[in-house]
Design an enzyme around this catalytic site. Structure first.
Site, PDB file in Angstrom:
ATOM      1  N   ASP A  17       0.811  -1.213   0.000  1.00 11.21           N
ATOM      2  CA  ASP A  17       0.000   0.000   0.000  1.00 11.21           C
ATOM      3  C   ASP A  17       0.851   1.273   0.000  1.00 11.21           C
ATOM      4  O   ASP A  17       0.392   2.323   0.414  1.00 11.21           O
ATOM      5  CB  ASP A  17      -0.940   0.000   1.216  1.00 11.21           C
ATOM      6  CG  ASP A  17      -0.204  -0.007   2.547  1.00 11.21           C
ATOM      7  OD1 ASP A  17       1.046  -0.108   2.547  1.00 11.21           O
ATOM      8  OD2 ASP A  17      -0.868   0.086   3.590  1.00 11.21           O
ATOM      9  N   CYS A  20       5.015  -0.557   2.305  1.00 11.93           N
ATOM     10  CA  CYS A  20       5.569  -1.906   2.479  1.00 11.93           C
ATOM     11  C   CYS A  20       6.969  -1.892   3.093  1.00 11.93           C
ATOM     12  O   CYS A  20       7.278  -2.732   3.939  1.00 11.93           O
ATOM     13  CB  CYS A  20       5.538  -2.707   1.186  1.00 11.93           C
ATOM     14  SG  CYS A  20       6.544  -2.035  -0.150  1.00 11.93           S
ATOM     15  N   HIS A 140       8.694  -3.628  -4.151  1.00 17.82           N
ATOM     16  CA  HIS A 140       7.944  -4.148  -2.996  1.00 17.82           C
ATOM     17  C   HIS A 140       8.888  -4.827  -1.997  1.00 17.82           C
ATOM     18  O   HIS A 140       9.827  -5.508  -2.387  1.00 17.82           O
ATOM     19  CB  HIS A 140       6.873  -5.151  -3.442  1.00 17.82           C
ATOM     20  CG  HIS A 140       6.063  -5.657  -2.287  1.00 17.82           C
ATOM     21  ND1 HIS A 140       5.080  -4.896  -1.694  1.00 17.82           N
ATOM     22  CD2 HIS A 140       6.113  -6.822  -1.601  1.00 17.82           C
ATOM     23  CE1 HIS A 140       4.552  -5.598  -0.692  1.00 17.82           C
ATOM     24  NE2 HIS A 140       5.166  -6.763  -0.615  1.00 17.82           N
TER      25      HIS A 140
END
Length: 168
Positions: A17, A20, A140
């Site tokens: 979101d 991370c 990510h």
């Protein structure tokens, strides 16, 4: 860390979101402190707190950090205060200072079945039991957790170390 120990690390999927990196580091810091794994909502709260402290740390260390940030310093810090701005290497470095903990970043490579260390931050705070995060190469971060067997062994060693230190 040996290949066997690397294979015993378990990836913990972290919500993607924009927080991370901060969620992963906060998760790892909880584990390192011997606390329970934080729930998704606790991760969000901890991540936002960590982000705010990281932005403050940039300001505190402006003389040391301004040169390696992209663009205007004030704009960069203002952007990093926003909850969905992605973090990277500068934020990992500041996280290590805020938490006063080492942070190790891992990544899977095509040449290995286990993740490899790609970066280490905060080595001045020790090298044992770092906060471990897994970078996917595309922006990510997930948390990495030692296997349960290894956690139990580490707790046993800490207990024995404490016991023998206090008994002497």
């Amino acid at each position: 860390m040996s290949d066997r120990e690397l294979r015993s690390l378990r990836a913990i999927r972290i919500t993607g979101d924009g927080r991370c990196l901060f969620r992963s580091v906060a998760y790892g810091a909880c584990l390192r402190r011997g606390k329970q794994s934080p729930s998704d909502s606790a991760q969000k709260e901890l991540a936002d707190e960590l982000r705010a402290k990281v932005a403050d740390e940039f300001v505190k260390r402006r003389g040391d950090t301004e040169w390696f940030l992209e663009g205007d310093f004030e704009s960069y810090v203002r952007k990093m205060r926003k909850p969905h701005a992605w973090g990277g290497e500068p934020e990992l470095l500041m996280c290590s200072h805020v938490l006063r903990m080492p942070i190790t970043v891992y990544m899977y490579t095509s040449s290995s079945d286990s993740p490899r260390i790609i970066a280490e931050y905060g080595q001045e705070y020790g090298k044992d039991n770092p906060v471990r995060v897994l970078y996917d190469g595309y922006g990510h971060y997930d948390a990495l957790q030692p296997s349960l067997e290894r956690c139990v062994d580490n707790r046993r060693l800490r207990y024995l170390s404490f016991f023998y230190r206090t008994a002497a």
